[in-house]
Write a protein that holds these residues in place. Structure first.
Motif, PDB file in Angstrom:
ATOM      1  N   LEU A 156     -83.422 -10.982 -38.499  1.00 40.58           N
ATOM      2  CA  LEU A 156     -83.809  -9.572 -38.592  1.00 40.58           C
ATOM      3  C   LEU A 156     -85.012  -9.233 -37.717  1.00 40.58           C
ATOM      4  CD1 LEU A 156     -83.422  -8.982 -42.438  1.00 40.58           C
ATOM      5  CD2 LEU A 156     -82.061  -7.909 -40.637  1.00 40.58           C
ATOM      6  N   CYS A 157     -85.890 -10.207 -37.537  1.00 36.48           N
ATOM      7  CA  CYS A 157     -87.162  -9.919 -36.874  1.00 36.48           C
ATOM      8  C   CYS A 157     -87.231 -10.346 -35.410  1.00 36.48           C
ATOM      9  CB  CYS A 157     -88.309 -10.594 -37.640  1.00 36.48           C
ATOM     10  SG  CYS A 157     -88.492 -10.030 -39.337  1.00 36.48           S
ATOM     11  N   ASN A 158     -86.257 -11.139 -34.957  1.00 41.39           N
ATOM     12  CA  ASN A 158     -86.341 -11.666 -33.597  1.00 41.39           C
ATOM     13  C   ASN A 158     -84.981 -11.553 -32.916  1.00 41.39           C
ATOM     14  OD1 ASN A 158     -86.328 -13.660 -31.367  1.00 41.39           O
ATOM     15  ND2 ASN A 158     -88.385 -14.141 -32.116  1.00 41.39           N
ATOM     16  N   VAL A 159     -84.892 -10.676 -31.923  1.00 40.24           N
ATOM     17  CA  VAL A 159     -83.619 -10.433 -31.240  1.00 40.24           C
ATOM     18  C   VAL A 159     -83.140 -11.680 -30.502  1.00 40.24           C
ATOM     19  CG1 VAL A 159     -82.467  -9.083 -29.450  1.00 40.24           C
ATOM     20  CG2 VAL A 159     -84.094  -7.974 -30.991  1.00 40.24           C
ATOM     21  N   THR A 160     -84.062 -12.384 -29.859  1.00 44.19           N
ATOM     22  CA  THR A 160     -83.692 -13.595 -29.122  1.00 44.19           C
ATOM     23  C   THR A 160     -83.123 -14.652 -30.057  1.00 44.19           C
ATOM     24  OG1 THR A 160     -85.432 -13.176 -27.488  1.00 44.19           O
ATOM     25  CG2 THR A 160     -84.520 -15.410 -27.589  1.00 44.19           C
ATOM     26  N   SER A 161     -83.787 -14.846 -31.197  1.00 43.44           N
ATOM     27  CA  SER A 161     -83.309 -15.825 -32.172  1.00 43.44           C
ATOM     28  C   SER A 161     -81.964 -15.409 -32.746  1.00 43.44           C
ATOM     29  CB  SER A 161     -84.330 -15.977 -33.305  1.00 43.44           C
ATOM     30  OG  SER A 161     -85.535 -16.531 -32.825  1.00 43.44           O
ATOM     31  N   ARG A 162     -81.768 -14.103 -32.908  1.00 45.71           N
ATOM     32  CA  ARG A 162     -80.501 -13.608 -33.438  1.00 45.71           C
ATOM     33  C   ARG A 162     -79.350 -13.980 -32.506  1.00 45.71           C
ATOM     34  NH1 ARG A 162     -80.481  -7.427 -34.067  1.00 45.71           N
ATOM     35  NH2 ARG A 162     -82.463  -8.003 -35.015  1.00 45.71           N
ATOM     36  N   ALA A 163     -79.571 -13.838 -31.217  1.00 45.94           N
ATOM     37  CA  ALA A 163     -78.538 -14.196 -30.239  1.00 45.94           C
ATOM     38  C   ALA A 163     -78.247 -15.698 -30.287  1.00 45.94           C
ATOM     39  CB  ALA A 163     -78.985 -13.787 -28.844  1.00 45.94           C
ATOM     40  N   LYS A 167     -74.694 -17.564 -31.328  1.00 47.98           N
ATOM     41  CA  LYS A 167     -74.082 -18.576 -30.465  1.00 47.98           C
ATOM     42  C   LYS A 167     -73.803 -19.855 -31.257  1.00 47.98           C
ATOM     43  CE  LYS A 167     -74.949 -21.199 -26.201  1.00 47.98           C
ATOM     44  NZ  LYS A 167     -74.931 -22.544 -26.816  1.00 47.98           N
ATOM     45  N   THR A 168     -74.773 -20.254 -32.079  1.00 54.17           N
ATOM     46  CA  THR A 168     -74.622 -21.475 -32.873  1.00 54.17           C
ATOM     47  C   THR A 168     -73.492 -21.338 -33.888  1.00 54.17           C
ATOM     48  OG1 THR A 168     -76.981 -21.960 -32.643  1.00 54.17           O
ATOM     49  CG2 THR A 168     -75.801 -23.089 -34.419  1.00 54.17           C
ATOM     50  N   VAL A 169     -73.401 -20.173 -34.520  1.00 53.23           N
ATOM     51  CA  VAL A 169     -72.336 -19.927 -35.496  1.00 53.23           C
ATOM     52  C   VAL A 169     -70.964 -20.095 -34.848  1.00 53.23           C
ATOM     53  CG1 VAL A 169     -71.224 -18.143 -36.900  1.00 53.23           C
ATOM     54  CG2 VAL A 169     -73.701 -18.452 -37.008  1.00 53.23           C
ATOM     55  N   GLY A 170     -70.844 -19.655 -33.614  1.00 52.83           N
ATOM     56  CA  GLY A 170     -69.571 -19.774 -32.911  1.00 52.83           C
ATOM     57  C   GLY A 170     -69.193 -21.201 -32.581  1.00 52.83           C
ATOM     58  N   GLU A 171     -70.161 -22.105 -32.624  1.00 52.17           N
ATOM     59  CA  GLU A 171     -69.905 -23.512 -32.295  1.00 52.17           C
ATOM     60  C   GLU A 171     -69.664 -24.369 -33.533  1.00 52.17           C
ATOM     61  OE1 GLU A 171     -73.422 -24.492 -30.190  1.00 52.17           O
ATOM     62  OE2 GLU A 171     -72.840 -23.460 -28.338  1.00 52.17           O
TER      63      GLU A 171
END
Length: 232
Positions: A156-163, A167-171
């Motif tokens: 919620l607080c970090n756009v870079t971390s959200r991306a 990506k990790t979820v997709g792997e």
């Protein structure tokens, strides 16, 4: 009860009323270490364990943790039903971990991270004695606390971390325990304390589990049985 500061004051009015979730894990594990419970999960009788705290309860036995009946308080014990419930829960946990290890093609792990609020209160040593978690060096068993909540805040607080999270979820490879052919085998083997077939060499470095058997040939029936010497 607890040895934490302030516990005596907090319970001065209510007294000791029961055993919490992390407490029952430690209690059952200590009973296994003391030779009061065998590797199949059976509680021994007073004759088998040489302690009057092992009391008959129907066709099985219970172990008295706290007896305040003389003062009108409760009798708190660990029953055979309590241990069976622990075995069912820990077998499912270990079987799930073992399936993940199968997916990775490994038989051992370097470290174990316990997530969730409950994991923060579990004693790593006692969890390993029960076989809740795979064998690993005790100093490599750590708690991540409320990992889901922390991850949600980061997203919620970090756009870079959200991306990066997306990506990790997709792997991630999803392992569906209900349809995995080896789940039942892993579950049954994990019902022993700590395990029927998997070795626990790291656990053996810090404690020796007595090699006792209280099975008299009649399932969970009381009486008889024998003690065997400790594993060296």
């Amino acid at each position: 009860w607890s040895d934490e500061d302030g516990f005596d004051v907090a319970t001065a009015t209510t007294g000791i009323t029961g055993i919490c979730g992390s407490g029952i894990i430690e209690a059952v594990a200590e009973m296994r270490i003391a030779g009061l419970v065998d590797d199949s999960g059976l509680i021994g009788s007073a004759e088998q364990t040489s302690t009057a705290r092992s009391i008959p309860e129907g066709r099985t036995h219970a172990y008295v943790i706290h007896d305040a009946t003389a003062d009108g308080g409760p009798l708190i014990s660990v029953t055979q039903g309590d241990i069976r419930a622990i075995q069912l829960a820990k077998s499912a946990l270990y079987a799930g971990a073992r399936l993940l290890m199968d997916e990775r093609g490994v038989d051992t792990v370097d470290r174990v991270v316990l997530a969730g609020a409950f994991g923060a209160h579990i004693s790593p040593k006692h969890a390993m004695v029960l076989g809740m978690i795979p064998d690993a060096p005790l100093d490599k068993v750590t708690s991540a606390g409320n990992a889901a909540g922390t991850g949600a805040r980061i997203a919620l607080c970090n756009v870079t971390s959200r991306a990066e999270i997306e990506k990790t979820v997709g792997e991630i490879t999803k392992v569906e325990t209900a349809i995995e052919p080896k789940f039942q085998e892993h579950f049954v083997n994990a019902s022993a304390i700590p395990h029927k077939t998997d070795p626990f060499p790291e656990l053996a470095k810090i404690t020796i589990l007595p090699n006792v058997s209280f099975n008299t040939g009649g399932g969970d029936s009381a009486g008889g049985g024998r003690r065997r010497k400790r594993r060296g």
